[in-house]
Design an enzyme around this catalytic site. Structure first.
Site, PDB file in Angstrom:
ATOM      1  N   LYS A 166      -0.011   5.025  23.044  1.00 18.35           N
ATOM      2  CA  LYS A 166       0.458   6.404  23.003  1.00 18.35           C
ATOM      3  C   LYS A 166       0.766   6.876  21.580  1.00 18.35           C
ATOM      4  O   LYS A 166       1.127   8.048  21.388  1.00 18.35           O
ATOM      5  CB  LYS A 166       1.708   6.551  23.881  1.00 18.35           C
ATOM      6  CG  LYS A 166       1.426   6.344  25.361  1.00 18.35           C
ATOM      7  CD  LYS A 166       2.682   6.530  26.188  1.00 18.35           C
ATOM      8  CE  LYS A 166       2.372   6.313  27.683  1.00 18.35           C
ATOM      9  NZ  LYS A 166       3.595   6.465  28.518  1.00 18.35           N
ATOM     10  N   GLN A 167       0.661   5.987  20.598  1.00 19.94           N
ATOM     11  CA  GLN A 167       0.832   6.423  19.218  1.00 19.94           C
ATOM     12  C   GLN A 167      -0.326   7.362  18.840  1.00 19.94           C
ATOM     13  O   GLN A 167      -1.441   7.207  19.325  1.00 19.94           O
ATOM     14  CB  GLN A 167       0.916   5.232  18.259  1.00 19.94           C
ATOM     15  CG  GLN A 167      -0.301   4.325  18.226  1.00 19.94           C
ATOM     16  CD  GLN A 167      -0.202   3.179  19.213  1.00 19.94           C
ATOM     17  OE1 GLN A 167       0.150   3.393  20.367  1.00 19.94           O
ATOM     18  NE2 GLN A 167      -0.532   1.967  18.769  1.00 19.94           N
TER      19      GLN A 167
ATOM     20  N   ARG B  81      -2.748   9.810  16.114  1.00 16.12           N
ATOM     21  CA  ARG B  81      -3.365   9.941  14.796  1.00 16.12           C
ATOM     22  C   ARG B  81      -4.199  11.222  14.783  1.00 16.12           C
ATOM     23  O   ARG B  81      -4.548  11.760  15.837  1.00 16.12           O
ATOM     24  CB  ARG B  81      -4.265   8.745  14.453  1.00 16.12           C
ATOM     25  CG  ARG B  81      -3.576   7.404  14.373  1.00 16.12           C
ATOM     26  CD  ARG B  81      -2.655   7.320  13.156  1.00 16.12           C
ATOM     27  NE  ARG B  81      -2.089   5.976  13.032  1.00 16.12           N
ATOM     28  CZ  ARG B  81      -0.973   5.580  13.640  1.00 16.12           C
ATOM     29  NH1 ARG B  81      -0.321   6.421  14.444  1.00 16.12           N
ATOM     30  NH2 ARG B  81      -0.510   4.361  13.458  1.00 16.12           N
TER      31      ARG B  81
ATOM     32  N   PRO C 123       3.015   3.310  12.342  1.00 19.39           N
ATOM     33  CA  PRO C 123       3.634   4.615  12.629  1.00 19.39           C
ATOM     34  C   PRO C 123       3.347   5.063  14.053  1.00 19.39           C
ATOM     35  O   PRO C 123       2.256   4.861  14.584  1.00 19.39           O
ATOM     36  CB  PRO C 123       2.963   5.547  11.613  1.00 19.39           C
ATOM     37  CG  PRO C 123       2.445   4.648  10.544  1.00 19.39           C
ATOM     38  CD  PRO C 123       2.082   3.372  11.211  1.00 19.39           C
TER      39      PRO C 123
ATOM     40  N   TYR D 249       0.831  -1.208   0.000  1.00 22.72           N
ATOM     41  CA  TYR D 249       0.000   0.000   0.000  1.00 22.72           C
ATOM     42  C   TYR D 249       0.868   1.261   0.000  1.00 22.72           C
ATOM     43  O   TYR D 249       0.675   2.151  -0.831  1.00 22.72           O
ATOM     44  CB  TYR D 249      -0.925  -0.008   1.219  1.00 22.72           C
ATOM     45  CG  TYR D 249      -1.917   1.122   1.255  1.00 22.72           C
ATOM     46  CD1 TYR D 249      -2.949   1.196   0.324  1.00 22.72           C
ATOM     47  CD2 TYR D 249      -1.834   2.116   2.224  1.00 22.72           C
ATOM     48  CE1 TYR D 249      -3.869   2.238   0.350  1.00 22.72           C
ATOM     49  CE2 TYR D 249      -2.747   3.154   2.273  1.00 22.72           C
ATOM     50  CZ  TYR D 249      -3.763   3.211   1.335  1.00 22.72           C
ATOM     51  OH  TYR D 249      -4.666   4.242   1.365  1.00 22.72           O
ATOM     52  N   ASP D 250       1.850   1.318   0.922  1.00 18.69           N
ATOM     53  CA  ASP D 250       2.686   2.510   1.042  1.00 18.69           C
ATOM     54  C   ASP D 250       3.442   2.787  -0.257  1.00 18.69           C
ATOM     55  O   ASP D 250       3.367   3.882  -0.823  1.00 18.69           O
ATOM     56  CB  ASP D 250       3.692   2.343   2.183  1.00 18.69           C
ATOM     57  CG  ASP D 250       3.024   2.080   3.520  1.00 18.69           C
ATOM     58  OD1 ASP D 250       1.782   2.045   3.555  1.00 18.69           O
ATOM     59  OD2 ASP D 250       3.742   1.903   4.521  1.00 18.69           O
ATOM     60  N   GLU D 251       4.189   1.786  -0.721  1.00 20.40           N
ATOM     61  CA  GLU D 251       4.987   1.976  -1.931  1.00 20.40           C
ATOM     62  C   GLU D 251       4.110   2.028  -3.177  1.00 20.40           C
ATOM     63  O   GLU D 251       4.462   2.675  -4.175  1.00 20.40           O
ATOM     64  CB  GLU D 251       6.025   0.859  -2.071  1.00 20.40           C
ATOM     65  CG  GLU D 251       7.059   0.824  -0.955  1.00 20.40           C
ATOM     66  CD  GLU D 251       8.070   1.967  -1.057  1.00 20.40           C
ATOM     67  OE1 GLU D 251       7.743   3.027  -1.644  1.00 20.40           O
ATOM     68  OE2 GLU D 251       9.183   1.796  -0.545  1.00 20.40           O
TER      69      GLU D 251
END
Length: 440
Positions: free
Chosen positions: A324-325, A327, A388, A261-263
């Site tokens: 703690k991530q 968004r 992330p 997905y990212d690339e």
């Protein structure tokens, strides 16, 4: 003496020594109408008729809206040339000269709410969560919309309310295969966007991003359409810069489980800019951050839909890692407004489209508890690979160049999503219990 009989009728003329052609006939085709016009003062009648017609049309008031742009008292107006007399490419160029300031000289920017001629627009992935809301806005604006979707993640129920409208079409089609249409604009949204779905068949995901984008860019080149790519904040990977600006190149793992997905989206952006620079295709690029709202997939694996569904079902809300991530969450109507402003604007992008309000996963869980069930529990689980740690958009460019920023806060938008999910979750349970009792 015998008389001589002489037959003078046969006195032969001396034969000419040389060939002489027949004299040319007068130009009868020209002389006849002239003689006709001169006879009985017909010419005078024709001249009098021309004068009367000229005076008649000079007295008639001009119709509103047919004056040129900038004319006296006309304001914004439209060229009276009937579109039915133009072919599709000429029709788009004719419309674009008015709608798109960068294609016309002296014409001002047209606000989104201003009434104007409808365009013919294709939305790939138009039966999905974001796509269906975009279709609603385009239909409401008066455009003709063609939805292209293979229904891998899209649902026909999302666009069924447009069935029967002559300005709406639905095509079951996979963008990996070529498609021939005549359109003015292309919103390219087709691709599974949640980890659950794009990890299900990673090769298919990257083919959708690469081959599907190639096909849609090829279509835009052939018919002269404007093309908008919905990219993603995932192109930044696990960012080392916070918040993320459009000039940041990202920190992406090219061989990870999310790379399809990212690339794939990064390659789609590359193709889009190459078609823009090399083939002159008009393109726009939007990088979408986390979005929520009605019609999201109930079990699509995204954090907002997961928390809402689990809280409604009285299940513990799953938090991965320490929670703690961070968004940022934007309501779907804000995103649709941003996409339309980008398409109608003058700038290629890329543009970050997201809500800069930043929440940790634990803070999001608390908001969901406030909205649905204060007694909801939280279940901590190990974090997923390549997840992330921070994600927050810098939307300065969108504010300055598009005049766009999100309006709906999380605490205002979440109850609207919960209402839709409540109907679908408990409606599905009722249907399941009815089916079970019938079979027994």
């Amino acid at each position: 003496m015998g008389s001589e009989l002489i037959y003078r009728g046969h006195d032969a003329q001396p034969a000419p020594d040389t060939y002489s052609p027949k004299p040319d006939k007068p130009l009868l085709w020209l002389s006849r109408p002239i003689r006709y016009m001169l006879r009985e003062q017909r010419l005078l009648c024709v001249l009098v008729g021309i004068v009367i017609t000229t005076v008649f049309f000079s007295i008639l008031p001009s119709k509103p809206g047919t004056a040129a742009l900038g004319g006296s008292g006309s304001g914004y107006s439209f060229d009276p040339v009937p579109y039915s007399s133009l072919n599709r490419l000429e029709e788009y160029q004719h419309r674009a000269a008015y709608h798109h300031p960068m294609l016309s000289s002296g014409a001002g920017k047209v606000p989104l709410g201003l009434k104007r001629k409808g365009l013919r627009i294709v939305v790939t992935g138009g039966a999905g969560f974001v796509g269906s809301h975009l279709v609603d806005r385009l239909m409401q604006r008066g455009d003709s919309v063609i939805v292209v979707d293979n229904f891998f993640t899209g649902r026909k129920e999302n666009v069924m309310h447009h069935f029967g409208n002559p300005r709406f079409e639905l095509i079951r089609h996979d963008v990996v295969e070529p498609l021939l249409l005549e359109v003015d604009q292309i919103y390219h949204l087709a691709c599974p966007a949640s980890p659950v779905h794009y990890k299900f068949n990673p090769v298919k995901t990257i083919k959708t991003n690469v081959v599907g984008t190639l096909n849609m860019l090829g279509l835009a080149k052939r018919v002269g359409a404007r093309f908008l790519l919905t990219s993603t904040s995932e192109v930044y990977g696990d960012p080392l810069q916070h918040p993320q600006v459009e000039t940041y190149w990202g920190n992406v793992n090219p061989i990870g489980v999310r790379s399809c997905y990212d690339e794939g989206k990064r390659t789609a952006e590359t193709l889009t800019m190459d078609y823009h620079r090399g083939a002159g295709v008009e393109v726009r690029i939007a990088r979408i951050f986390n979005t929520y709202g009605p019609r999201m997939g109930i079990d699509d694996g995204r954090v907002v839909s997961n928390f809402v569904t689990q809280a409604l079902r009285k299940e513990p809300m799953t938090v991965y890692g320490d929670g703690k991530q961070t968004r940022s969450f934007q309501y779907v109507s804000d995103l649709v407004e941003g996409l339309m402003r980008l398409m109608e604007g003058e700038h290629v992008g890329p543009f970050n489209l997201g809500n800069p309000g930043e929440f940790t996963m634990l803070e999001l869980a608390e908001v969901v508890k406030e909205t649905i069930d204060p007694n909801a529990k939280i279940d901590f689980r190990p974090n997923t690979e390549d997840d992330p740690h921070k994600r927050k958009p810098d939307i300065t460019r969108a504010k300055e160049l598009l005049g766009w920023e999100p309006k709906v806060s999380l605490r205002k938008g979440l109850p609207l999503m919960v209402k839709d999910f409540r109907q679908r979750v408990f409606g599905d349970q009722k249907e399941s219990s009815t089916t079970t009792s019938s079979s027994s």
